[in-house]
Write an enzyme that holds these catalytic residues in place. Structure first.
Site, PDB file in Angstrom:
ATOM      1  N   GLU A 109       2.905 -14.688 -12.780  1.00 37.08           N
ATOM      2  CA  GLU A 109       2.555 -13.400 -12.163  1.00 37.08           C
ATOM      3  C   GLU A 109       1.813 -13.616 -10.847  1.00 37.08           C
ATOM      4  O   GLU A 109       2.055 -12.906  -9.862  1.00 37.08           O
ATOM      5  CB  GLU A 109       1.709 -12.576 -13.138  1.00 37.08           C
ATOM      6  CG  GLU A 109       1.570 -11.137 -12.753  1.00 37.08           C
ATOM      7  CD  GLU A 109       2.883 -10.384 -12.731  1.00 37.08           C
ATOM      8  OE1 GLU A 109       3.248  -9.870 -11.647  1.00 37.08           O
ATOM      9  OE2 GLU A 109       3.547 -10.281 -13.782  1.00 37.08           O
TER      10      GLU A 109
ATOM     11  N   GLU B  20       5.289 -12.047  -2.928  1.00 35.06           N
ATOM     12  CA  GLU B  20       5.370 -10.678  -2.411  1.00 35.06           C
ATOM     13  C   GLU B  20       4.459 -10.481  -1.200  1.00 35.06           C
ATOM     14  O   GLU B  20       4.867  -9.884  -0.205  1.00 35.06           O
ATOM     15  CB  GLU B  20       4.988  -9.683  -3.505  1.00 35.06           C
ATOM     16  CG  GLU B  20       6.056  -9.495  -4.552  1.00 35.06           C
ATOM     17  CD  GLU B  20       5.667  -8.487  -5.611  1.00 35.06           C
ATOM     18  OE1 GLU B  20       4.496  -8.038  -5.636  1.00 35.06           O
ATOM     19  OE2 GLU B  20       6.541  -8.146  -6.421  1.00 35.06           O
TER      20      GLU B  20
END
Length: 116
Positions: free
Chosen positions: A60, A67
Site C-alpha cells: 500500500e 501515485e
C-alpha cells in the site's frame, strides 16, 4: 545509516497519518493479531500473518509512492500515467487477495470448530 531509519520511520508515520487505505490495513491488522492470540495460532501461522501484514502495508505504501510520483510529474491525463497507477493498484489487490486467503486458511477452521 541512522538517517535511513529516520526517513523510513517518517515515511511510515506519514502513510499512517494521511493514507486512508493504510489506516484501514492497520486497523484490520490489529484485529487479525488479536484473533491470532484468541485462537492461539502456532509460530508458522504467526510467520504467515506477519508476512501478510507487513507485505500488505508495504504494498500500500509503494502504491502511494507511485501515485504521488506520477501526480508530481503530471496532473493531466496520460495513458502511461494511468497505466502506472492501475498496475500499482493491481499489485495491491493481488497481495490483498493472497492475504485474505492466508487469513481464511488459518482462521476459518478454528472459527468453524469454535461454533460446532
Amino acid at each position: 545509516m541512522a538517517s535511513s531509519f529516520k526517513f523510513g520511520f517518517e515515511g511510515i508515520a506519514a502513510a499512517a497519518a494521511k493514507e486512508r487505505n493504510v489506516q484501514i490495513h492497520l486497523t484490520i491488522s490489529v484485529f487479525v493479531i488479536f484473533m491470532g492470540f484468541v485462537f492461539s495460532i502456532n509460530k508458522y501461522e504467526w510467520i504467515a500473518i506477519i508476512l501478510a501484514i507487513g507485505g500488505m502495508i508495504s504494498m500500500e505504501m509503494m502504491n502511494t509512492a507511485i501515485e504521488r510520483t506520477v501526480d508530481m510529474y503530471t496532473k493531466e491525463y496520460h495513458p502511461l500515467a494511468k497505466q502506472a497507477k492501475d498496475i500499482a493498484a493491481g499489485a495491491v489487490l493481488v497481495f490483498a487477495i493472497a492475504s485474505v486467503m492466508i487469513g481464511f486458511i488459518i482462521f476459518l477452521p478454528r472459527i468453524f470448530a469454535w461454533f460446532s
